[in-house]
Design an enzyme around this catalytic site. Structure first.
Site, mmCIF file in Angstrom:
data_model
loop_
_atom_site.group_PDB
_atom_site.id
_atom_site.type_symbol
_atom_site.label_atom_id
_atom_site.label_comp_id
_atom_site.label_asym_id
_atom_site.label_seq_id
_atom_site.Cartn_x
_atom_site.Cartn_y
_atom_site.Cartn_z
ATOM 1 N N ASP A 1 0.861 -1.187 0.000
ATOM 2 C CA ASP A 1 0.000 0.000 0.000
ATOM 3 C C ASP A 1 0.891 1.228 0.000
ATOM 4 O O ASP A 1 2.114 1.121 -0.101
ATOM 5 C CB ASP A 1 -0.970 -0.031 1.204
ATOM 6 C CG ASP A 1 -2.304 0.616 0.854
ATOM 7 O OD1 ASP A 1 -2.307 1.800 0.481
ATOM 8 O OD2 ASP A 1 -3.341 -0.056 0.926
ATOM 9 N N HIS B 1 -2.752 3.197 -4.398
ATOM 10 C CA HIS B 1 -2.175 2.646 -3.156
ATOM 11 C C HIS B 1 -0.758 2.124 -3.394
ATOM 12 O O HIS B 1 -0.386 1.063 -2.892
ATOM 13 C CB HIS B 1 -3.080 1.536 -2.604
ATOM 14 C CG HIS B 1 -4.377 2.049 -2.041
ATOM 15 N ND1 HIS B 1 -4.470 2.705 -0.837
ATOM 16 C CD2 HIS B 1 -5.634 2.042 -2.556
ATOM 17 C CE1 HIS B 1 -5.728 3.066 -0.611
ATOM 18 N NE2 HIS B 1 -6.455 2.678 -1.647
ATOM 19 N N GLU C 1 -9.670 2.540 -5.351
ATOM 20 C CA GLU C 1 -9.385 3.935 -4.996
ATOM 21 C C GLU C 1 -8.183 4.520 -5.746
ATOM 22 O O GLU C 1 -7.335 5.171 -5.146
ATOM 23 C CB GLU C 1 -9.148 4.033 -3.487
ATOM 24 C CG GLU C 1 -10.365 3.631 -2.678
ATOM 25 C CD GLU C 1 -10.127 3.703 -1.174
ATOM 26 O OE1 GLU C 1 -11.016 4.209 -0.472
ATOM 27 O OE2 GLU C 1 -9.077 3.238 -0.699
HETATM 28 C C1 ACM Z 1 -10.935 -0.567 0.160
HETATM 29 O O1 ACM Z 1 -11.482 -0.436 1.258
HETATM 30 N N1 ACM Z 1 -10.204 0.427 -0.337
HETATM 31 C C2 ACM Z 1 -11.027 -1.783 -0.612
#
Ligand code: ACM
Length: 450
Positions: free
Chosen positions: A131, A202, A263
């Site tokens: 991440d 991420h 995201e």
């Molecule tokens: C997530 O909660 N970004 C999968």
């Protein structure tokens, strides 16, 4: 009825029998992972559909034997109630996601979580290995990923909108040998490890290691939230990641491999599509968060994790994908467990034990199953993880194993009388039903309750 997860059928007989651990096992035709366990005055007998079924029969025997059977040194002889248990799981995918990127979980504690999954008859461990805040997978071809991306100089302590910082470096990564050990340990307990490398968002830890990967540069992130920097979608970056995924496939033999996809602000769907295609060419099934549905046409074998509610999961089903339901409203176990101001770092919506137990997956007859997600921005140690996970994960185990309908009061009674003592014997530092213990609160560390 004393078992948890609740079996399909439990018939109590008369009396108890001494048991020294010896039982007869026979394999018979039956539902996958299923078993029939007979405890009679003449002994214990298991008819299992497969090796997993035999394993789950042994977990049930342990439950029948009482809490002491969950200690590291269990009693040699126990007394078992005479009974007949006929059992098999409701769903094939009974998963837990551990975010080992935001806070590294040492290998010893990761192995302990495999044990806790197995006790609860859960069978998928989804490892979120990368991440913005950390890269946890040893990559031999590009070692800066774990050497540079594996640590950060500081961390936000509490919510980013008002929190301070720890002022302390944080880091760690798993060597490939470490992860092979985890995979083998899990396999012996009928748990499949699904690794995830998150692209194209991420990815700040990777970008810190190799700045040319990113739309812009910057260090490993020390804050929480959605970092707007993403991977560049050009061929060189995709090729870099093909190599990284190839190393990942070498370590994780399971069919399903995660590519994230969530995201990614301004992320290019082509990135996800090309990595997905690469995984398929290597004989695997891509697994992505539900944003991958917006990436354009995906391989049909892609498995979609529906986290922004269940609507994306239903859309994915309509497009022919397999689906794992993990709606944040019910199954994000980092979210706060009550409205009590004493909840440590209260974030997300209130997600009580009853909320988790009451979860009924949409399209239950068509989904692969469900998984509970443990994001660790605010869970910086195994003790904090235990508090967030349990006993809600015990409720979840019953949701994915046992047939509906559910009896919430009955569950709470079984939990309090029979299962919390097992968790005590296992050394799990769960949240007591009436709220945190004094040393489980974190006064003054701000959350962001929704
Ligand atoms: C997530 O909660 N970004 C999968």
């Amino acid at each position: 009825m004393i078992l948890l997860p609740r079996p399909a059928s439990y018939t109590a007989g008369e009396g108890e029998v001494d048991f020294d651990g010896d039982h007869l096992v026979e394999y018979v035709e039956g539902p996958a992972e299923g078993y029939r366990l007979s405890v009679t005055p003449g002994g214990v007998r298991v008819l299992a559909s497969d090796a997993a079924g035999e394993f789950y029969a042994r977990q049930t025997l342990r439950q029948l034997a009482g809490p002491a059977a969950f200690r590291a040194v269990p009693p040699g002889r126990v007394r078992l109630p005479v009974c007949e248990v006929v059992d098999h799981p409701r769903f094939a995918w009974r998963g837990v996601m551990l975010d080992v990127a935001r806070h590294f979980l040492p290998r010893h504690d990761l192995l302990r979580y495999v044990d806790l999954l197995a006790v609860h008859k859960l069978n998928v461990l989804h490892l979120h290995l990368t991440d913005d805040q950390g890269w946890r997978f040893e990559c031999r071809r590009y070692p800066r990923l774990h050497e540079v991306g594996g640590w950060r100089p500081d961390s936000r302590f509490g919510d980013r909108r008002s929190g301070g910082t720890t002022g302390r470096p944080h880091g760690g990564y798993y060597t490939q040998d470490d992860l092979r050990e985890v995979v083998a340990y899990a396999a012996a307990r009928h748990v499949t490890v699904v690794p995830e490398i998150d692209v194209p968002g991420h990815s700040q830890a990777a970008i810190a290691a190799y700045p040319e990967l990113g739309v812009s540069g910057g260090p490993v992130w020390t804050d929480w939230g959605v970092n707007p920097n993403v991977l560049r979608a050009d061929e060189a970056v995709v090729e870099f990641y093909r190599h990284v995924f190839d190393e990942l496939l070498d370590v994780f033999p399971g069919e399903v491999v995660g590519l994230g996809g969530d995201e990614a602000e301004g992320g290019d769907g082509r990135f996800v599509r090309r990595i997905a295609r690469h995984l398929v060419e290597r004989g695997r099934r891509p697994f992505g968060w539900d944003e991958v549905l917006d990436a354009g046409p995906l391989p049909a074998s892609t498995v979609v994790a529906s986290w922004r509610g269940e609507e994306p999961g239903l859309r994915a089903l309509a497009r022919g994908h397999d689906v794992v339901m993990c709606p944040e409203r019910h199954l994000y176990l980092d979210y706060r467990q009550s409205d009590d101001p004493d909840e440590p770092i209260p974030v997300g919506t209130v997600t009580t034990l009853a909320d988790v137990y009451g979860y009924e997956p949409a399209a239950a007859d068509r989904v692969l199953g469900a998984q509970a997600n443990l994001w660790t921005e605010h869970l910086d140690s195994p003790r904090r993880l235990d508090y967030a996970a349990f006993p809600r994960l015990s409720a979840f185990a019953e949701v994915v194993w046992s047939p509906a309908p559910r009896d919430g009061d009955g569950f709470t009674t079984r939990l309090a009388e029979h299962h919390l003592p097992r968790l005590d014997a296992l050394g799990v530092e769960y949240r007591p039903l009436d709220g945190p213990r004094p040393w489980q609160v974190l006064p003054g560390v701000p959350g962001f309750p929704r």
